[in-house]
Design a protein around this motif. Structure first.
Motif, PDB file in Angstrom:
ATOM      1  N   LEU A   1      64.481  15.211  15.355  1.00  0.00           N
ATOM      2  CA  LEU A   1      65.320  15.907  16.334  1.00  0.00           C
ATOM      3  C   LEU A   1      65.839  17.238  15.792  1.00  0.00           C
ATOM      4  O   LEU A   1      65.928  18.229  16.532  1.00  0.00           O
ATOM      5  N   VAL A   2      66.194  17.263  14.523  1.00  0.00           N
ATOM      6  CA  VAL A   2      66.657  18.518  13.924  1.00  0.00           C
ATOM      7  C   VAL A   2      65.552  19.566  13.984  1.00  0.00           C
ATOM      8  O   VAL A   2      65.799  20.736  14.315  1.00  0.00           O
ATOM      9  N   VAL A   3      64.318  19.155  13.695  1.00  0.00           N
ATOM     10  CA  VAL A   3      63.182  20.083  13.756  1.00  0.00           C
ATOM     11  C   VAL A   3      62.973  20.573  15.192  1.00  0.00           C
ATOM     12  O   VAL A   3      62.764  21.771  15.427  1.00  0.00           O
ATOM     13  N   LEU A   4      63.043  19.663  16.160  1.00  0.00           N
ATOM     14  CA  LEU A   4      62.862  20.055  17.556  1.00  0.00           C
ATOM     15  C   LEU A   4      63.905  21.073  17.991  1.00  0.00           C
ATOM     16  O   LEU A   4      63.610  22.007  18.745  1.00  0.00           O
ATOM     17  N   SER A   5      65.125  20.878  17.537  1.00  0.00           N
ATOM     18  CA  SER A   5      66.195  21.809  17.896  1.00  0.00           C
ATOM     19  C   SER A   5      66.079  23.119  17.136  1.00  0.00           C
ATOM     20  O   SER A   5      66.075  24.201  17.734  1.00  0.00           O
ATOM     21  N   LEU A   6      65.960  23.033  15.815  1.00  0.00           N
ATOM     22  CA  LEU A   6      65.989  24.219  14.969  1.00  0.00           C
ATOM     23  C   LEU A   6      64.766  25.106  15.160  1.00  0.00           C
ATOM     24  O   LEU A   6      64.866  26.322  15.242  1.00  0.00           O
ATOM     25  N   VAL A   7      63.603  24.477  15.272  1.00  0.00           N
ATOM     26  CA  VAL A   7      62.354  25.234  15.339  1.00  0.00           C
ATOM     27  C   VAL A   7      61.958  25.569  16.778  1.00  0.00           C
ATOM     28  O   VAL A   7      61.568  26.697  17.089  1.00  0.00           O
TER      29      VAL A   7
END
Length: 539
Positions: free
Chosen positions: A324-330
């Motif tokens: 989820l962090v990757v989906l948000s950040l990237v």
């Protein structure tokens, strides 16, 4: 000087006596521990009974997602414009079997099933004691208390995630075909419940691609699991293709609605508020652990005490958040806090694994007491908020709407105008769903594109008419199918009886809130489209 025979005998007898005494103490401690667990088990039974039954008596209406899910489920579609269908089917079935108690009973059964899966997993990785304590501590996560009252697609994922943890662990450690088959079935049911289960399935797939697992991928079992998963999901996949991937468009819109004024840049940092929300949900568990920190392993000692398989559970616990962090950040996906609801079934078990074995009996006693205090407090707050919140704040929540009065008013109005049964309700999604689930399940024509209500058609409306409702001041109702039908005003005479025209009648309801101190009543505007053949003759 060599001890005499009598001295040796006396010393041996003393050791035997001490050993027997210690054994008796150990036996007494085990019996006492079992007794305490039995009492705690009775407390949990009472807790789950209260949470299954009390809301039915204290709430005057079901929560929004519950009413919507029941209404959808009554149509038995392979998909709905927001979500996959499985949880709506189950919810509707429970409502049909048990009435208004059904949704609350279903939620608590899902929580119990989650605890059962965690207990089974804990036994395999650690021990019976750690498993028992860990499954109980799961209830110290806020999501498993008050939010569980509203059976929605997040609550419906609770046992799906917990079950996937268990069967994935078993599949890797035992490599039995039955475990891989169960993994495929649960994965498919998870995708039929809510697509966000992919946040767990993706880390599982990545784990299988690690070099250590390559020998496993040369065997048929993992591929059979994938085939079974796709087979379970296939009917809904067909529905998605035939309905222009409606739920995915809805999900994309939701992710872009996070913080309505949020810019595209701020969505790249929505993971920060998301993680904060998850930490807040863990506050009761963190407080319980903090009060018992002296009896817990330090990080260094804990690493050396980890059994085989524990590292996999830590990976499965942390990896979905990483996704989820990757989906948000990237990719700039806006994260909603409640997406985290099903992700923490392992938190209690992992917390219990920190208890030092030498202090386990005493620590378990203290943790049970702390957990009992938390659950009692949560229960009292639930009863107060659901039963009296509107009278305290003089503002009703969704569970304090006049559901029965609204449905009764809708039925009375329709029957006064039409000799035909009420076939569908339309307009405001919340009002329409409340009327539908209390009026013999007329279909609900959802405000928005016609594709949101595939069970409705121009022909059906022309034949049976509909009742449209919306709150006073909320005129943003879109019902395109009605725009394509000939409608005659209620004061016009256009030989309607000999045609298929709909006769339009309008009015307004004033419905009292259950709070006697409410400033204004609930004002609902309505428009009835009555088939000309069904119009009631004036009395």
């Amino acid at each position: 000087m060599t001890p005499s025979f009598n001295q040796k005998s006396a010393s041996h007898a003393k050791r035997q006596k001490d050993s027997l005494h210690n054994g008796n103490n150990s036996l007494d401690s085990n019996q006492s521990e079992q007794k305490q667990w039995r009492w705690f088990g009775l407390f949990l039974i009472a807790y789950f009974v209260i949470w299954s039954i009390a809301p039915t008596f204290f709430a005057s209406s079901v929560p929004f997602d519950v009413s919507e899910g029941i209404s959808w489920g009554s149509e038995w579609q392979l998909g709905y414009y927001k979500h996959p269908p499985f949880s709506s089917w189950v919810l509707y079935s429970f409502y049909q079997l048990f009435g208004h108690i059904g949704p609350y009973l279903l939620s608590q059964l899902y929580v119990l099933l989650t605890l059962f899966f965690i207990y089974q997993l804990g036994k395999k990785v650690w021990s019976h004691e750690v498993a028992l304590l860990g499954s109980a501590l799961t209830l110290a996560i806020v999501y498993y208390t008050y939010p569980s009252l509203e059976f929605n697609h997040n609550v419906a994922q609770f046992p799906i995630w917990a079950g996937l943890y268990l069967v994935f662990y078993q599949a890797l450690t035992r490599n039995r075909l039955t475990d891989w088959l169960l993994l495929g079935v649960l994965g498919g049911l998870g995708m039929l419940t809510k697509y966000s289960v992919v946040f767990l399935l993706l880390p599982m797939a990545i784990y299988l691609l690690l070099p250590k697992q390559w020998p496993l991928l040369k065997q048929p079992q993992p591929w059979i699991a994938i085939f079974v998963m796709l087979a379970v999901f296939a009917p809904h996949l067909y529905w998605l293709v035939m309905h222009d991937w409606l739920p995915l468009g809805y999900a994309n819109g939701r992710s872009h609605d996070v913080g309505e004024a949020a810019s595209s840049v701020s969505r790249h940092f929505s993971w920060i508020s998301f993680i904060i929300a998850q930490l807040v949900a863990h506050i009761p568990l963190l407080l319980i652990l903090a009060l018992n920190r002296k009896r817990l392993f330090g990080v260094s000692a804990y690493k050396h005490s980890l059994p085989a398989g524990a590292s996999l559970l830590w990976y499965l616990w942390a990896a979905p958040i990483g996704v989820l962090v990757v989906l948000s950040l990237v990719f700039g996906v806006g994260l909603r806090d409640m997406w985290g609801m099903p992700m923490w079934a392992l938190s209690g078990l992992l917390a219990a694994s920190f208890v030092v074995p030498a202090t386990q009996l005493l620590t378990a006693t203290k943790l049970r007491k702390a957990l009992a205090i938390w659950l009692t407090l949560a229960t009292v707050l639930m009863v107060v908020y659901v039963g009296f919140g509107d009278k305290i704040r003089h503002k009703p929540s969704r569970m304090q709407w006049p559901e029965q009065a609204l449905a009764g008013q809708a039925q009375d109005t329709w029957q006064s105008l039409s000799s035909c049964p009420l076939d569908s309700v339309s307009g405001d999604r919340w009002l329409g769903a409340l009327v539908a689930i209390n009026s013999g399940f007329p279909s609900q024509m959802i405000s928005g594109p016609a594709s949101h209500s595939p069970w409705m058609s121009i022909e059906r409306l022309q034949k049976n008419g509909t009742l449209v409702m919306w709150e006073d001041g909320d005129d943003d109702i879109l019902l395109p199918l009605l725009d394509e039908i000939t409608v005659v005003g209620d004061h016009q005479d256009n030989n309607a009886a000999s045609s298929d025209r709909l006769i339009k009648k309008q009015g307004q309801w004033q419905i009292s809130w259950r709070d006697p101190k409410a400033d204004t009543p609930l004002t609902v505007n309505w428009t009835a489209y009555v088939p000309s053949r069904c119009v009631q003759s004036p009395q």
